[in-house]
Design an enzyme around this catalytic site. Structure first.
Site, PDB file in Angstrom:
ATOM      1  N   GLU A  77       0.817  -1.227   0.000  1.00 16.92           N
ATOM      2  CA  GLU A  77       0.000   0.000   0.000  1.00 16.92           C
ATOM      3  C   GLU A  77       0.846   1.270   0.000  1.00 16.92           C
ATOM      4  O   GLU A  77       0.466   2.288  -0.587  1.00 16.92           O
ATOM      5  CB  GLU A  77      -0.901   0.007   1.245  1.00 16.92           C
ATOM      6  CG  GLU A  77      -1.663   1.304   1.447  1.00 16.92           C
ATOM      7  CD  GLU A  77      -2.499   1.299   2.714  1.00 16.92           C
ATOM      8  OE1 GLU A  77      -1.932   1.170   3.806  1.00 16.92           O
ATOM      9  OE2 GLU A  77      -3.715   1.409   2.589  1.00 16.92           O
ATOM     10  N   ARG A 142       6.315   9.764   7.993  1.00 17.91           N
ATOM     11  CA  ARG A 142       6.659   9.200   6.687  1.00 17.91           C
ATOM     12  C   ARG A 142       6.335  10.131   5.511  1.00 17.91           C
ATOM     13  O   ARG A 142       7.024  10.106   4.496  1.00 17.91           O
ATOM     14  CB  ARG A 142       5.915   7.872   6.485  1.00 17.91           C
ATOM     15  CG  ARG A 142       6.334   6.778   7.456  1.00 17.91           C
ATOM     16  CD  ARG A 142       7.761   6.326   7.203  1.00 17.91           C
ATOM     17  NE  ARG A 142       8.215   5.378   8.193  1.00 17.91           N
ATOM     18  CZ  ARG A 142       7.946   4.084   8.196  1.00 17.91           C
ATOM     19  NH1 ARG A 142       7.225   3.576   7.225  1.00 17.91           N
ATOM     20  NH2 ARG A 142       8.413   3.307   9.137  1.00 17.91           N
ATOM     21  N   HIS A 172       0.872   5.955  10.454  1.00 14.95           N
ATOM     22  CA  HIS A 172       0.262   6.517   9.238  1.00 14.95           C
ATOM     23  C   HIS A 172      -1.145   7.044   9.538  1.00 14.95           C
ATOM     24  O   HIS A 172      -1.780   6.621  10.513  1.00 14.95           O
ATOM     25  CB  HIS A 172       0.101   5.420   8.171  1.00 14.95           C
ATOM     26  CG  HIS A 172       1.366   4.967   7.525  1.00 14.95           C
ATOM     27  ND1 HIS A 172       1.718   3.635   7.438  1.00 14.95           N
ATOM     28  CD2 HIS A 172       2.348   5.656   6.911  1.00 14.95           C
ATOM     29  CE1 HIS A 172       2.865   3.536   6.791  1.00 14.95           C
ATOM     30  NE2 HIS A 172       3.281   4.736   6.460  1.00 14.95           N
ATOM     31  N   CYS A 259      -2.418  -2.220   4.682  1.00 14.42           N
ATOM     32  CA  CYS A 259      -1.037  -2.110   4.177  1.00 14.42           C
ATOM     33  C   CYS A 259      -0.702  -3.184   3.151  1.00 14.42           C
ATOM     34  O   CYS A 259       0.228  -3.023   2.363  1.00 14.42           O
ATOM     35  CB  CYS A 259      -0.032  -2.256   5.323  1.00 14.42           C
ATOM     36  SG  CYS A 259      -0.398  -1.300   6.774  1.00 14.42           S
TER      37      CYS A 259
HETATM   38  N1  GLY Z   1       7.058  -1.833   9.298  1.00  9.57           N
HETATM   39  C1  GLY Z   1       6.205  -1.043   8.545  1.00  9.57           C
HETATM   40  C2  GLY Z   1       6.789   0.280   8.290  1.00  9.57           C
HETATM   41  O1  GLY Z   1       7.412   0.814   9.194  1.00  9.57           O
HETATM   42  O2  GLY Z   1       6.716   0.830   7.238  1.00  9.57           O
END
Ligand code: GLY
Length: 268
Positions: A77, A142, A172, A259
């Site tokens: 994802e 992120r 997220h 995900c």
């Molecule tokens: N382990 C999933 C991520 O941190 O992207």
């Protein structure tokens, strides 16, 4: 009455892109969780059951080959945001995950025109929640403002609205909120402010199930983690068809049901 010639609507089918669990998943990125032993064989069995749940909801599952060197690569994802008009190949926020996008771009190139998020932008698909023509995008560890602005520039001409949303305490945006109906959101209000969303209604997770805000909506049904039984019951009381799957090993890798797939509609 004169006969009116009807042009048949082209049939559409749902494809779910997935990827085999990496044998390196134990070295996955972890942000809010402590590391614990992951049983890779069990993770693969659980992942297969998840794929079976997707098939049960009418998806044609296209499983990409394992990437043994990319620990988080089952979490497809995060690598693409796919809309009817375009697929945006992301630039994941974790450097260790950037190489995951190449094979996703290959797989999507036959199905959609491609665009890309470029440096210094970062964007994880797990931060992108699409409700009708609006994309709520998590400002998270992120996804950064530059990546979100690039997404806005790509999608505004197509009639989409891109709205940044601050998340707190989780990885997220879709750790905190996902769709469980066309305009119904399952939310953990501790991790995202519900006032950020308009024209929707909410189901809140049970307070003892903070990870329970992640679901995959496929048609009228949701695929949902068996770890969150109280919230699942709450969804069922709203007459939502909930299909639970065991994903304990995926959850140890700070992953969740959404995900593990990219779902898109294609000509049938
Ligand atoms: N382990 C999933 C991520 O941190 O992207």
């Amino acid at each position: 009455m004169p006969k009116v010639a009807m042009t048949p609507m082209p049939a559409r089918a749902r494809v779910a892109l997935t990827r085999e669990v990496s044998s390196a998943m134990e070295r996955c990125e972890l942000t809010h969780l402590s590391r614990s032993t992951i049983d890779i064989a069990l993770a693969r069995t659980q992942h297969e059951a998840y794929e079976q749940a997707l098939r049960g909801l009418g998806c044609r599952v296209v499983r990409l080959a394992e990437q043994p060197e990319l620990a988080d690569s089952v979490f497809v994802e995060d690598t693409a945001v796919v809309l009817d008009e375009l697929a945006v190949i992301t630039r994941p926020g974790a450097e260790s995950r950037r190489a995951e996008t190449a094979t996703i771009a290959d797989a999507l190139s036959a199905l959609r025109p491609l665009a890309r998020i470029e440096a210094p932008g970062t964007l994880d698909g797990g931060d992108v929640l699409c409700v009708e023509r609006k994309l709520y995008v998590g400002v998270s560890g992120r996804s950064n403002r530059a990546g979100i602005e690039q997404l806005r520039l790509l999608l505004s001409p197509l009639g989409y609205v891109v709205e940044p949303v601050q998340v707190r305490g989780c990885l997220h945006l879709k750790s905190a909120v996902t769709r469980v109906g066309p305009t119904t959101l399952l939310i953990n209000p501790r991790w995202v402010d519900r006032r950020a969303f308009t024209g929707v209604d909410f189901v809140a997770v049970d307070e003892a199930e903070p990870l329970g805000a992640n679901a995959v909506l496929v048609g009228q049904s949701v695929i949902y983690s068996a770890s969150n039984a109280v919230t699942a019951a709450r969804l069922r009381r709203r007459e939502i068809d909930v299909r639970t799957v065991e994903i304990s090993e995926i959850e140890k890798a700070e992953g969740a049901v959404s995900c593990c797939s990219v779902i898109l509609s294609v000509a049938g």
